[in-house]
Design a protein around this motif. Structure first.
Motif, PDB file in Angstrom:
ATOM      1  N   ALA A 188       0.958  -1.756   0.093  1.00 46.98           N
ATOM      2  CA  ALA A 188      -0.132  -0.056  -0.080  1.00 46.98           C
ATOM      3  C   ALA A 188       1.033   1.232  -0.031  1.00 46.98           C
ATOM      4  O   ALA A 188       0.699   2.232  -0.674  1.00 46.98           O
ATOM      5  CB  ALA A 188      -1.241  -0.447   1.034  1.00 46.98           C
TER       6      ALA A 188
ATOM      7  N   ARG B 108       8.099  -6.889  -1.597  1.00 48.56           N
ATOM      8  CA  ARG B 108       7.423  -5.075  -1.479  1.00 48.56           C
ATOM      9  C   ARG B 108       7.818  -4.890  -0.742  1.00 48.56           C
ATOM     10  O   ARG B 108       7.924  -2.798  -0.718  1.00 48.56           O
ATOM     11  CB  ARG B 108       5.852  -6.063  -0.799  1.00 48.56           C
ATOM     12  CG  ARG B 108       4.798  -7.111  -1.531  1.00 48.56           C
ATOM     13  CD  ARG B 108       3.782  -6.164  -2.215  1.00 48.56           C
ATOM     14  NE  ARG B 108       3.203  -7.042  -2.643  1.00 48.56           N
ATOM     15  CZ  ARG B 108       1.937  -6.709  -2.707  1.00 48.56           C
ATOM     16  NH1 ARG B 108       0.915  -6.349  -2.414  1.00 48.56           N
ATOM     17  NH2 ARG B 108       1.761  -8.017  -3.636  1.00 48.56           N
TER      18      ARG B 108
ATOM     19  N   THR C 246       3.967   1.526  -1.353  1.00 47.51           N
ATOM     20  CA  THR C 246       4.562   1.534  -2.439  1.00 47.51           C
ATOM     21  C   THR C 246       3.827   2.364  -3.556  1.00 47.51           C
ATOM     22  O   THR C 246       3.487   3.734  -4.078  1.00 47.51           O
ATOM     23  CB  THR C 246       4.718   0.394  -2.882  1.00 47.51           C
ATOM     24  OG1 THR C 246       6.006  -0.611  -2.081  1.00 47.51           O
ATOM     25  CG2 THR C 246       5.886   0.595  -4.700  1.00 47.51           C
ATOM     26  N   ASN C 247       2.541   2.099  -3.240  1.00 42.67           N
ATOM     27  CA  ASN C 247       1.569   3.281  -4.312  1.00 42.67           C
ATOM     28  C   ASN C 247       1.459   4.713  -3.778  1.00 42.67           C
ATOM     29  O   ASN C 247       1.023   5.042  -3.959  1.00 42.67           O
ATOM     30  CB  ASN C 247       0.111   2.344  -4.172  1.00 42.67           C
ATOM     31  CG  ASN C 247      -0.096   1.114  -4.859  1.00 42.67           C
ATOM     32  OD1 ASN C 247       0.697   1.069  -5.591  1.00 42.67           O
ATOM     33  ND2 ASN C 247      -0.630  -0.124  -4.594  1.00 42.67           N
TER      34      ASN C 247
ATOM     35  N   ASN D 101       3.107   7.466  -6.080  1.00 39.60           N
ATOM     36  CA  ASN D 101       2.511   8.765  -6.433  1.00 39.60           C
ATOM     37  C   ASN D 101       2.504  10.538  -5.981  1.00 39.60           C
ATOM     38  O   ASN D 101       1.310  11.388  -6.386  1.00 39.60           O
ATOM     39  CB  ASN D 101       0.501   8.785  -6.162  1.00 39.60           C
ATOM     40  CG  ASN D 101       0.233   7.387  -7.960  1.00 39.60           C
ATOM     41  OD1 ASN D 101       1.886   7.632  -8.983  1.00 39.60           O
ATOM     42  ND2 ASN D 101       0.515   6.180  -7.279  1.00 39.60           N
TER      43      ASN D 101
END
Length: 153
Positions: free
Chosen positions: A27, A67, A29-30, A34
């Protein structure tokens, strides 16, 4: 922004649980990829240190490793300050250990190589630390093992 803090807190609280570590790092990472706003929050919450502690505890779990290094790589893009903190947390030796242990996992190899590349971008002493710590040897082994993977070449 509250999401990143809550996820980091959950990671710190449940870093013994590989499923929590895997999901939290995925989560984050996303989020890190961004928004620079989340990167600042990650610094404040100590995500880098918590992630490295969790990675050290779960060296045998290649998905946790993939991850976790993915999240650190996404975070490392944001600033030299963050890269220095990730370096100080021991990420180079952790990445080299993960690469050696999970040579056959191309996703993990890609994440670790990406992190090492990002860390070495503007910190000359990191290049030496990567070479001295066996990182170059692991990168070359990953490239040789995954010849058919464009991400590894």
């Amino acid at each position: 922004a509250g999401a990143a803090q809550l996820i980091t807190k959950a990671l710190a609280t449940f870093k013994e649980d590989p499923k929590v570590v895997e999901k939290a790092c995925g989560a984050l990472t996303n989020l890190f990829a961004n928004s620079e706003e989340f990167n600042d929050i990650a610094l404040e919450s100590g995500f880098d240190k918590v992630a490295c502690e969790a990675l050290e505890k779960h060296l045998d779990n290649d998905e946790v490793q993939r991850r976790g290094f993915g999240a650190l790589w996404a975070l490392a893009h944001s600033s030299k300050e963050i890269r220095m903190r990730i370096l100080d947390d021991g990420a180079v030796s952790l990445a080299v250990s993960a690469m050696q242990k999970h040579l056959r996992n191309p996703g993990l190899q890609t994440q670790c190589c990406g992190l090492l590349k990002s860390l070495a971008t503007d910190i000359p002493e990191v290049k030496a630390a990567i070479i001295e710590g066996g990182g170059l040897k692991r990168i070359l082994a990953a490239m040789g093992t995954h010849r058919n993977s464009p991400e590894m070449q």
